[in-house]
Scaffold this active site. Structure first.
Site, PDB file in Angstrom:
ATOM      1  N   SER A 129       0.864  -1.182   0.000  1.00 56.80           N
ATOM      2  CA  SER A 129       0.000   0.000   0.000  1.00 56.80           C
ATOM      3  C   SER A 129       0.892   1.220   0.000  1.00 56.80           C
ATOM      4  O   SER A 129       1.971   1.213   0.602  1.00 56.80           O
ATOM      5  CB  SER A 129      -0.899   0.048   1.240  1.00 56.80           C
ATOM      6  OG  SER A 129      -1.913  -0.909   1.160  1.00 56.80           O
ATOM      7  N   GLU A 158      -0.452  18.606  -7.018  1.00 59.27           N
ATOM      8  CA  GLU A 158      -1.799  18.660  -7.583  1.00 59.27           C
ATOM      9  C   GLU A 158      -2.788  17.725  -6.890  1.00 59.27           C
ATOM     10  O   GLU A 158      -3.934  17.672  -7.271  1.00 59.27           O
ATOM     11  CB  GLU A 158      -1.726  18.327  -9.083  1.00 59.27           C
ATOM     12  CG  GLU A 158      -0.816  19.235  -9.876  1.00 59.27           C
ATOM     13  CD  GLU A 158       0.685  18.896  -9.793  1.00 59.27           C
ATOM     14  OE1 GLU A 158       1.474  19.675 -10.338  1.00 59.27           O
ATOM     15  OE2 GLU A 158       1.050  17.866  -9.179  1.00 59.27           O
ATOM     16  N   SER A 159      -2.399  16.947  -5.904  1.00 56.88           N
ATOM     17  CA  SER A 159      -3.223  16.092  -5.042  1.00 56.88           C
ATOM     18  C   SER A 159      -2.483  14.813  -4.680  1.00 56.88           C
ATOM     19  O   SER A 159      -1.510  14.875  -3.958  1.00 56.88           O
ATOM     20  CB  SER A 159      -4.599  15.796  -5.616  1.00 56.88           C
ATOM     21  OG  SER A 159      -5.428  15.313  -4.573  1.00 56.88           O
ATOM     22  N   HIS A 205      -3.297   0.093  -3.468  1.00 57.83           N
ATOM     23  CA  HIS A 205      -3.356  -1.058  -2.568  1.00 57.83           C
ATOM     24  C   HIS A 205      -3.304  -2.291  -3.470  1.00 57.83           C
ATOM     25  O   HIS A 205      -4.072  -2.376  -4.435  1.00 57.83           O
ATOM     26  CB  HIS A 205      -4.642  -1.057  -1.740  1.00 57.83           C
ATOM     27  CG  HIS A 205      -4.824   0.192  -0.949  1.00 57.83           C
ATOM     28  ND1 HIS A 205      -4.150   0.436   0.223  1.00 57.83           N
ATOM     29  CD2 HIS A 205      -5.583   1.282  -1.194  1.00 57.83           C
ATOM     30  CE1 HIS A 205      -4.503   1.630   0.682  1.00 57.83           C
ATOM     31  NE2 HIS A 205      -5.361   2.157  -0.166  1.00 57.83           N
ATOM     32  N   CYS A 256      -5.633  17.999  -9.472  1.00 62.59           N
ATOM     33  CA  CYS A 256      -6.315  19.287  -9.524  1.00 62.59           C
ATOM     34  C   CYS A 256      -5.640  20.153 -10.573  1.00 62.59           C
ATOM     35  O   CYS A 256      -4.451  20.006 -10.842  1.00 62.59           O
ATOM     36  CB  CYS A 256      -6.258  19.981  -8.165  1.00 62.59           C
ATOM     37  SG  CYS A 256      -7.098  19.054  -6.880  1.00 62.59           S
TER      38      CYS A 256
END
Length: 126
Positions: free
Chosen positions: A55, A62-63, A68, A83
């Site tokens: 994970s 930008e985010s 996983h 974004c």
């Protein structure tokens, strides 16, 4: 109205066990996917589970990208949230498809941050 971001939720099937179970390979693939999409990488955190699975998250300006893996099932769940106009989350997904040798990918895009006009007016008043 224009969305603030794009969030691609992807299901990767039929992936290579060894690729999904190698924490260094997964981290490298996720970072490279972010770069392929045009993002600016900030930080990464990845964890290898026992007996298998990885994970992790790549924080981008930008985010983020998150993953996983279930190597025993040849499956990975991937989120790519971006974004702005500069970064294309689909480029990241396409890159990861190759890295994990996925036989099938099912993905959809959700627009994020579609702000109702009433909230925009309230924000301007502050």
């Amino acid at each position: 109205m224009k969305a603030l971001g794009r969030h691609v939720l992807a299901e990767f099937y039929g992936c290579d066990f060894d690729a999904l179970n190698d924490v260094e390979l997964v981290e490298r693939a996720m970072v490279e996917a972010a770069l392929e999409a045009g993002a600016e990488v900030r930080e990464c955190v990845f964890h290898k589970f026992s007996p298998q699975g990885v994970s992790g998250v790549v924080v981008i300006s930008e985010s983020h990208l998150a993953i996983h893996t279930w190597p025993e099932l040849g499956y990975a769940a991937v989120d790519v949230f971006t974004c702005g106009e500069k970064v294309d989350p689909w480029e990241a997904c396409n890159y990861l498809t190759k890295c994990f040798r996925a036989k099938e990918v099912v993905a959809h895009e959700q627009k994020r941050g579609i702000i109702p006009a009433s909230y925009l007016q309230a924000a301007k008043a502050v």
